[in-house]
Design a protein around this motif. Structure first.
Motif, PDB file in Angstrom:
ATOM      1  N   ALA A   2      84.886  45.992 -24.069  1.00 31.13           N
ATOM      2  CA  ALA A   2      83.664  45.276 -24.540  1.00 31.13           C
ATOM      3  C   ALA A   2      82.515  46.205 -24.905  1.00 31.13           C
ATOM      4  CB  ALA A   2      83.278  44.070 -23.756  1.00 31.13           C
ATOM      5  N   THR A   3      81.975  46.084 -25.984  1.00 35.11           N
ATOM      6  CA  THR A   3      80.708  46.454 -26.405  1.00 35.11           C
ATOM      7  C   THR A   3      79.587  45.739 -26.267  1.00 35.11           C
ATOM      8  OG1 THR A   3      81.819  47.987 -27.961  1.00 35.11           O
ATOM      9  CG2 THR A   3      79.546  47.875 -28.081  1.00 35.11           C
ATOM     10  N   ARG A   4      78.492  46.020 -25.416  1.00 32.62           N
ATOM     11  CA  ARG A   4      77.361  45.059 -25.399  1.00 32.62           C
ATOM     12  C   ARG A   4      76.257  45.211 -26.249  1.00 32.62           C
ATOM     13  NH1 ARG A   4      77.351  46.003 -18.559  1.00 32.62           N
ATOM     14  NH2 ARG A   4      76.079  47.999 -19.347  1.00 32.62           N
ATOM     15  N   SER A   5      75.847  44.187 -26.640  1.00 30.37           N
ATOM     16  CA  SER A   5      74.620  43.994 -27.706  1.00 30.37           C
ATOM     17  C   SER A   5      73.408  44.815 -27.067  1.00 30.37           C
ATOM     18  CB  SER A   5      74.405  42.653 -28.344  1.00 30.37           C
ATOM     19  OG  SER A   5      73.797  42.123 -27.258  1.00 30.37           O
ATOM     20  N   ASN A   9      72.228  44.400 -23.150  1.00 28.86           N
ATOM     21  CA  ASN A   9      71.789  45.587 -22.343  1.00 28.86           C
ATOM     22  C   ASN A   9      70.432  45.594 -21.577  1.00 28.86           C
ATOM     23  OD1 ASN A   9      74.071  47.172 -22.658  1.00 28.86           O
ATOM     24  ND2 ASN A   9      73.495  48.003 -24.697  1.00 28.86           N
ATOM     25  N   VAL A  10      69.309  44.961 -22.520  1.00 32.99           N
ATOM     26  CA  VAL A  10      68.191  44.746 -21.814  1.00 32.99           C
ATOM     27  C   VAL A  10      68.264  43.864 -20.663  1.00 32.99           C
ATOM     28  CG1 VAL A  10      66.008  43.140 -22.268  1.00 32.99           C
ATOM     29  CG2 VAL A  10      66.959  45.015 -24.134  1.00 32.99           C
ATOM     30  N   MET A  11      69.078  42.886 -20.498  1.00 35.79           N
ATOM     31  CA  MET A  11      69.468  42.025 -19.562  1.00 35.79           C
ATOM     32  C   MET A  11      69.868  42.616 -18.279  1.00 35.79           C
ATOM     33  SD  MET A  11      70.205  38.671 -22.096  1.00 35.79           S
ATOM     34  CE  MET A  11      70.305  37.339 -20.992  1.00 35.79           C
ATOM     35  N   VAL A  12      71.143  43.349 -18.806  1.00 32.93           N
ATOM     36  CA  VAL A  12      71.759  44.015 -17.878  1.00 32.93           C
ATOM     37  C   VAL A  12      71.004  45.011 -17.009  1.00 32.93           C
ATOM     38  CG1 VAL A  12      73.469  45.806 -17.268  1.00 32.93           C
ATOM     39  CG2 VAL A  12      73.937  43.557 -18.538  1.00 32.93           C
ATOM     40  N   ARG A  13      69.919  45.867 -17.754  1.00 35.33           N
ATOM     41  CA  ARG A  13      69.080  46.746 -17.288  1.00 35.33           C
ATOM     42  C   ARG A  13      68.342  46.137 -16.236  1.00 35.33           C
ATOM     43  NH1 ARG A  13      69.716  49.818 -22.204  1.00 35.33           N
ATOM     44  NH2 ARG A  13      67.734  48.586 -22.994  1.00 35.33           N
ATOM     45  N   ALA A  14      67.673  44.985 -16.773  1.00 34.96           N
ATOM     46  CA  ALA A  14      66.784  44.269 -15.665  1.00 34.96           C
ATOM     47  C   ALA A  14      67.475  43.804 -14.395  1.00 34.96           C
ATOM     48  CB  ALA A  14      66.162  43.238 -16.618  1.00 34.96           C
ATOM     49  N   GLN A 134      80.414  35.443 -28.873  1.00 30.45           N
ATOM     50  CA  GLN A 134      80.863  36.671 -28.562  1.00 30.45           C
ATOM     51  C   GLN A 134      81.885  36.810 -27.521  1.00 30.45           C
ATOM     52  OE1 GLN A 134      80.219  39.120 -30.811  1.00 30.45           O
ATOM     53  NE2 GLN A 134      79.190  37.842 -32.076  1.00 30.45           N
ATOM     54  N   GLY A 135      82.002  35.909 -26.793  1.00 33.09           N
ATOM     55  CA  GLY A 135      82.827  35.857 -25.682  1.00 33.09           C
ATOM     56  C   GLY A 135      81.971  36.144 -24.314  1.00 33.09           C
ATOM     57  N   SER A 136      83.109  36.061 -23.078  1.00 26.95           N
ATOM     58  CA  SER A 136      82.733  36.036 -21.593  1.00 26.95           C
ATOM     59  C   SER A 136      82.979  37.130 -21.049  1.00 26.95           C
ATOM     60  CB  SER A 136      82.509  34.782 -21.083  1.00 26.95           C
ATOM     61  OG  SER A 136      81.959  34.632 -19.923  1.00 26.95           O
ATOM     62  N   PHE A 137      82.648  37.889 -20.401  1.00 27.61           N
ATOM     63  CA  PHE A 137      83.004  38.939 -19.739  1.00 27.61           C
ATOM     64  C   PHE A 137      82.473  39.188 -18.312  1.00 27.61           C
ATOM     65  CE2 PHE A 137      82.683  39.603 -24.249  1.00 27.61           C
ATOM     66  CZ  PHE A 137      83.865  40.363 -24.569  1.00 27.61           C
ATOM     67  N   VAL A 138      83.310  39.961 -17.459  1.00 27.18           N
ATOM     68  CA  VAL A 138      82.745  40.513 -16.238  1.00 27.18           C
ATOM     69  C   VAL A 138      83.000  42.090 -16.159  1.00 27.18           C
ATOM     70  CG1 VAL A 138      84.978  40.159 -15.082  1.00 27.18           C
ATOM     71  CG2 VAL A 138      82.666  40.489 -13.662  1.00 27.18           C
ATOM     72  N   ASN A 139      81.708  43.058 -16.067  1.00 23.68           N
ATOM     73  CA  ASN A 139      81.638  44.190 -16.261  1.00 23.68           C
ATOM     74  C   ASN A 139      82.372  44.417 -17.641  1.00 23.68           C
ATOM     75  OD1 ASN A 139      80.725  44.682 -13.881  1.00 23.68           O
ATOM     76  ND2 ASN A 139      82.598  44.883 -12.707  1.00 23.68           N
ATOM     77  N   HIS A 140      83.453  44.971 -17.834  1.00 29.76           N
ATOM     78  CA  HIS A 140      84.177  45.112 -19.292  1.00 29.76           C
ATOM     79  C   HIS A 140      85.282  44.440 -19.677  1.00 29.76           C
ATOM     80  CE1 HIS A 140      80.845  47.916 -20.472  1.00 29.76           C
ATOM     81  NE2 HIS A 140      81.048  48.682 -19.195  1.00 29.76           N
ATOM     82  N   GLN A 141      85.474  43.465 -18.650  1.00 25.50           N
ATOM     83  CA  GLN A 141      86.763  42.695 -18.702  1.00 25.50           C
ATOM     84  C   GLN A 141      86.626  41.304 -19.294  1.00 25.50           C
ATOM     85  OE1 GLN A 141      88.910  42.349 -14.981  1.00 25.50           O
ATOM     86  NE2 GLN A 141      89.878  40.593 -15.899  1.00 25.50           N
TER      87      GLN A 141
END
Length: 273
Positions: A2-5, A9-14, A134-141
């Motif tokens: 999965a490619t994160r937008s 990425n802003v939310m993940v980094r925070a 865009q779907g739902s993921f945990v890490n890249h799954q």
């Protein structure tokens, strides 16, 4: 993979940045258990520090967005249609007792709709994330809700009211009704992770009353983007800002709703008698 937008990425980094301080503080909780004062004030400070960092990181990336945060409340940005909904530490009681089941929850609301969500469980390094359409993921799954149809095979999660909060008698009546029909009920103590686990098919359903928007906003999107149903127990469709939430796979929505509504109807009749 999965490619994160850019937004995710802003939310993940925070979330990852705030998690570092919380994990460090979590390591100190065990030592604080033996102090006379107890760890409550320490945990409150950990919560506030994490919220401050999350605000700074999100504001730096999107300075025009407003905020709805558990500790500091609501603040408007120059873009009145967009705001972050943030719980810096969901599962505070678990954190307080040294239980490694707690999370950071960040959602983005635009024009009244939740369009992106992140729930990060730092101890297990599980980053749940979803973006509308865009779907739902945990890490890249990729995540999908379970396919179980029979209540007797299903594992449901819930939240239990505690001292000074919630309708204790009503909850006990609901739990009694549900436990007769299902394989088990779990209460893990972090609503955002309960919802993430429904999205991942680990729980087949989850219900709770009296949540706040920051408890449910990100998790609700995880479930819907994983193909599940999220609504209010009584049939309303605004669980993030309503008085209750029910999240299931599509097969279980009707039978679980029927069980819970049956209890509510009985209690209502009893109160009128």
């Amino acid at each position: 993979m999965a490619t994160r937008s850019a937004l995710i990425n802003v939310m993940v980094r925070a979330a990852e940045k705030a998690a570092k301080g919380l994990v460090r503080d979590f390591g100190e909780v065990e030592h604080l258990q033996v102090s006379r004062k107890g760890p409550a004030d320490f945990v409150s400070n950990a919560d506030l520090k994490a919220e401050k960092l999350l605000r700074e990181e999100l504001q730096k990336a999107r300075p025009e967005f407003g905020f709805l945060m558990e500790e500091s409340g609501q603040s408007k940005g120059s873009d009145a249609t967009a705001r972050w909904i943030v719980d810096p530490l969901d599962g505070t009681t678990n954190f307080l007792h040294g239980l490694p089941h707690w999370a950071i929850s960040i959602a983005l609301e635009k024009a009244g709709e939740i369009v992106a969500g992140v729930v990060y469980e730092p101890i297990g390094d599980q980053m749940f994330w979803a973006e509308k359409g865009q779907g739902s993921f945990v890490n890249h799954q990729r995540l999908r809700v379970s396919e179980r149809r029979r209540l007797e095979d299903c594992l449901l999660a819930t939240g239990i009211p505690f001292k000074g909060r919630g309708d204790h008698a009503g909850f006990l009546a609901e739990a009694e009704s549900v436990m007769k029909e299902v394989a088990g009920i779990r209460r893990f103590g972090a609503a955002s992770l309960d919802l993430a686990y429904v999205a991942a098919g680990r729980f087949d359903g989850y219900w709770e009353r009296g949540l706040s928007p920051w408890d449910a906003a990100a998790g609700a999107l995880l479930v819907t983007e994983a193909g599940g149903f999220v609504g209010e127990i009584g049939g309303g469709r605004n669980p993030v800002f309503g008085t209750s939430i029910l999240a299931t796979n599509s097969h279980l929505q009707v039978p679980v709703t029927r069980l819970l509504k049956g209890v509510a109807d009985k209690l209502s009749l009893s109160a009128k008698a």
